[in-house]
Design a protein around this motif. Sequence first.
Motif, PDB file in Angstrom:
ATOM      1  N   GLU A   1      -7.365  -9.222  10.355  1.00 22.17           N
ATOM      2  CA  GLU A   1      -6.670  -9.061  11.627  1.00 22.17           C
ATOM      3  C   GLU A   1      -5.589 -10.126  11.742  1.00 22.17           C
ATOM      4  OE1 GLU A   1     -10.151  -7.376  14.618  1.00 22.17           O
ATOM      5  OE2 GLU A   1      -9.495  -9.456  14.816  1.00 22.17           O
ATOM      6  N   VAL A   2      -4.602  -9.835  12.577  1.00 22.47           N
ATOM      7  CA  VAL A   2      -3.537 -10.799  12.844  1.00 22.47           C
ATOM      8  C   VAL A   2      -3.119 -10.630  14.302  1.00 22.47           C
ATOM      9  CG1 VAL A   2      -1.691  -9.258  12.044  1.00 22.47           C
ATOM     10  CG2 VAL A   2      -1.327 -11.732  12.044  1.00 22.47           C
ATOM     11  N   GLU A   3      -2.830 -11.751  14.953  1.00 21.59           N
ATOM     12  CA  GLU A   3      -2.350 -11.712  16.333  1.00 21.59           C
ATOM     13  C   GLU A   3      -0.866 -12.021  16.361  1.00 21.59           C
ATOM     14  OE1 GLU A   3      -4.320 -13.561  19.614  1.00 21.59           O
ATOM     15  OE2 GLU A   3      -6.245 -13.466  18.563  1.00 21.59           O
ATOM     16  N   CYS A   4      -0.177 -11.355  17.276  1.00 23.87           N
ATOM     17  CA  CYS A   4       1.231 -11.648  17.493  1.00 23.87           C
ATOM     18  C   CYS A   4       1.614 -11.177  18.880  1.00 23.87           C
ATOM     19  CB  CYS A   4       2.110 -10.975  16.435  1.00 23.87           C
ATOM     20  SG  CYS A   4       3.806 -11.607  16.521  1.00 23.87           S
ATOM     21  N   ASP A   5       2.319 -12.010  19.586  1.00 24.85           N
ATOM     22  CA  ASP A   5       2.820 -11.687  20.923  1.00 24.85           C
ATOM     23  C   ASP A   5       1.714 -11.178  21.849  1.00 24.85           C
ATOM     24  OD1 ASP A   5       5.350 -12.404  19.970  1.00 24.85           O
ATOM     25  OD2 ASP A   5       5.845 -10.344  19.413  1.00 24.85           O
ATOM     26  N   GLY A   6       0.526 -11.766  21.746  1.00 20.24           N
ATOM     27  CA  GLY A   6      -0.582 -11.432  22.629  1.00 20.24           C
ATOM     28  C   GLY A   6      -1.357 -10.176  22.266  1.00 20.24           C
ATOM     29  N   LYS A   7      -1.020  -9.547  21.132  1.00 17.78           N
ATOM     30  CA  LYS A   7      -1.736  -8.348  20.689  1.00 17.78           C
ATOM     31  C   LYS A   7      -2.391  -8.606  19.345  1.00 17.78           C
ATOM     32  CE  LYS A   7      -0.158  -4.198  21.367  1.00 17.78           C
ATOM     33  NZ  LYS A   7       0.672  -3.003  21.205  1.00 17.78           N
ATOM     34  N   THR A   8      -3.506  -7.922  19.093  1.00  9.67           N
ATOM     35  CA  THR A   8      -4.211  -8.036  17.822  1.00  9.67           C
ATOM     36  C   THR A   8      -3.967  -6.763  17.014  1.00  9.67           C
ATOM     37  OG1 THR A   8      -5.912  -9.414  18.829  1.00  9.67           O
ATOM     38  CG2 THR A   8      -6.464  -8.379  16.723  1.00  9.67           C
ATOM     39  N   TYR A   9      -3.659  -6.949  15.744  1.00  4.15           N
ATOM     40  CA  TYR A   9      -3.410  -5.837  14.826  1.00  4.15           C
ATOM     41  C   TYR A   9      -4.361  -5.939  13.648  1.00  4.15           C
ATOM     42  CZ  TYR A   9       0.939  -5.630  17.452  1.00  4.15           C
ATOM     43  OH  TYR A   9       1.859  -5.544  18.467  1.00  4.15           O
ATOM     44  N   LYS A  10      -4.605  -4.819  12.995  1.00  7.80           N
ATOM     45  CA  LYS A  10      -5.392  -4.805  11.766  1.00  7.80           C
ATOM     46  C   LYS A  10      -4.440  -4.944  10.583  1.00  7.80           C
ATOM     47  CE  LYS A  10      -9.562  -3.901  13.354  1.00  7.80           C
ATOM     48  NZ  LYS A  10     -10.690  -4.778  13.186  1.00  7.80           N
ATOM     49  N   ILE A  11      -4.871  -5.706   9.595  1.00  4.86           N
ATOM     50  CA  ILE A  11      -4.125  -5.805   8.338  1.00  4.86           C
ATOM     51  C   ILE A  11      -4.792  -4.837   7.371  1.00  4.86           C
ATOM     52  CG2 ILE A  11      -3.408  -7.290   6.436  1.00  4.86           C
ATOM     53  CD1 ILE A  11      -3.782  -9.676   8.391  1.00  4.86           C
ATOM     54  N   VAL A  12      -4.002  -3.916   6.844  1.00  5.51           N
ATOM     55  CA  VAL A  12      -4.529  -2.915   5.920  1.00  5.51           C
ATOM     56  C   VAL A  12      -3.736  -2.906   4.627  1.00  5.51           C
ATOM     57  CG1 VAL A  12      -5.469  -1.428   7.749  1.00  5.51           C
ATOM     58  CG2 VAL A  12      -3.114  -1.070   6.972  1.00  5.51           C
ATOM     59  N   LYS A  13      -4.401  -2.528   3.548  1.00  2.00           N
ATOM     60  CA  LYS A  13      -3.720  -2.281   2.276  1.00  2.00           C
ATOM     61  C   LYS A  13      -3.430  -0.798   2.236  1.00  2.00           C
ATOM     62  CE  LYS A  13      -5.041  -5.652  -1.084  1.00  2.00           C
ATOM     63  NZ  LYS A  13      -5.791  -6.007  -2.249  1.00  2.00           N
ATOM     64  N   VAL A  14      -2.186  -0.452   1.932  1.00  2.00           N
ATOM     65  CA  VAL A  14      -1.793   0.953   1.902  1.00  2.00           C
ATOM     66  C   VAL A  14      -1.110   1.281   0.577  1.00  2.00           C
ATOM     67  CG1 VAL A  14      -1.531   1.073   4.411  1.00  2.00           C
ATOM     68  CG2 VAL A  14       0.463   0.548   2.999  1.00  2.00           C
ATOM     69  N   MET A  15      -1.169   2.560   0.238  1.00  2.00           N
ATOM     70  CA  MET A  15      -0.437   3.105  -0.903  1.00  2.00           C
ATOM     71  C   MET A  15       0.485   4.176  -0.345  1.00  2.00           C
ATOM     72  SD  MET A  15      -1.442   1.786  -3.855  1.00  2.00           S
ATOM     73  CE  MET A  15      -0.907   2.977  -5.054  1.00  2.00           C
ATOM     74  N   ARG A  16       1.737   4.136  -0.759  1.00  2.00           N
ATOM     75  CA  ARG A  16       2.694   5.147  -0.314  1.00  2.00           C
ATOM     76  C   ARG A  16       2.355   6.492  -0.927  1.00  2.00           C
ATOM     77  NH1 ARG A  16       8.352   7.056  -1.299  1.00  2.00           N
ATOM     78  NH2 ARG A  16       8.255   6.175  -3.375  1.00  2.00           N
ATOM     79  N   LYS A  17       2.405   7.518  -0.110  1.00  2.00           N
ATOM     80  CA  LYS A  17       2.210   8.893  -0.567  1.00  2.00           C
ATOM     81  C   LYS A  17       3.585   9.489  -0.770  1.00  2.00           C
ATOM     82  CE  LYS A  17      -1.339  10.583  -0.661  1.00  2.00           C
ATOM     83  NZ  LYS A  17      -2.253  10.687  -1.783  1.00  2.00           N
ATOM     84  N   LYS A  18       3.840   9.938  -1.972  1.00  2.00           N
ATOM     85  CA  LYS A  18       5.143  10.544  -2.259  1.00  2.00           C
ATOM     86  C   LYS A  18       5.085  12.031  -1.959  1.00  2.00           C
ATOM     87  CE  LYS A  18       5.838   7.119  -5.736  1.00  2.00           C
ATOM     88  NZ  LYS A  18       5.268   6.812  -6.998  1.00  2.00           N
ATOM     89  N   ASP A  19       6.222  12.571  -1.538  1.00  2.00           N
ATOM     90  CA  ASP A  19       6.269  13.999  -1.162  1.00  2.00           C
ATOM     91  C   ASP A  19       5.977  14.903  -2.319  1.00  2.00           C
ATOM     92  OD1 ASP A  19       6.886  13.210   1.374  1.00  2.00           O
ATOM     93  OD2 ASP A  19       9.053  13.292   1.039  1.00  2.00           O
TER      94      ASP A  19
END
Length: 144
Positions: free
Chosen positions: A126-144
């Motif tokens: 998780e990471v906080e910024c500007d008073g909000k909490t976000y999840k940190i995720v690992k992603v893979m781009r899906k190509k069309d």
Amino acid sequence: MAIITLVGEKLAKPGMEFIFYGPAEPCKTCKLAGVCVGNLEPGRRYKILRVRSMPSHSCPLHEGKVRVVEVVEPSIEVAIEPRLAIVGSIIQLKFEECSDPKKRELFKPEGLFEGDHVKIIEVTGEVECDGKTYKIVKVMRKKD
């Protein structure tokens, strides 16, 4: 699936990552441009999987020589809304706003563009910024 390209001899090591910013001026007249820069997308991050055991080629940009390598787009960490952080789901990426310049790479990582479709591989924190909490995720781009 791996992509065949050329990189400078000094960078040609498995595990090395780079971001392709587009072809340089000398590439426009190079006979190897099709396999070198022609297979890569500007602004994308690539990871070298394997260096092929082929002879090196001359290149005016890479201190004289380039090597044939196999690359893939690696997983990239990005901060997203917590409600979207479901492993295995595919989402359309929307970059969240964060005023902290030290966290820029998590909120707008190089190699991904807003609007990309990505698959969430793992929730890493998780990471906080500007008073909000976000999840940190690992992603893979899906190509069309």
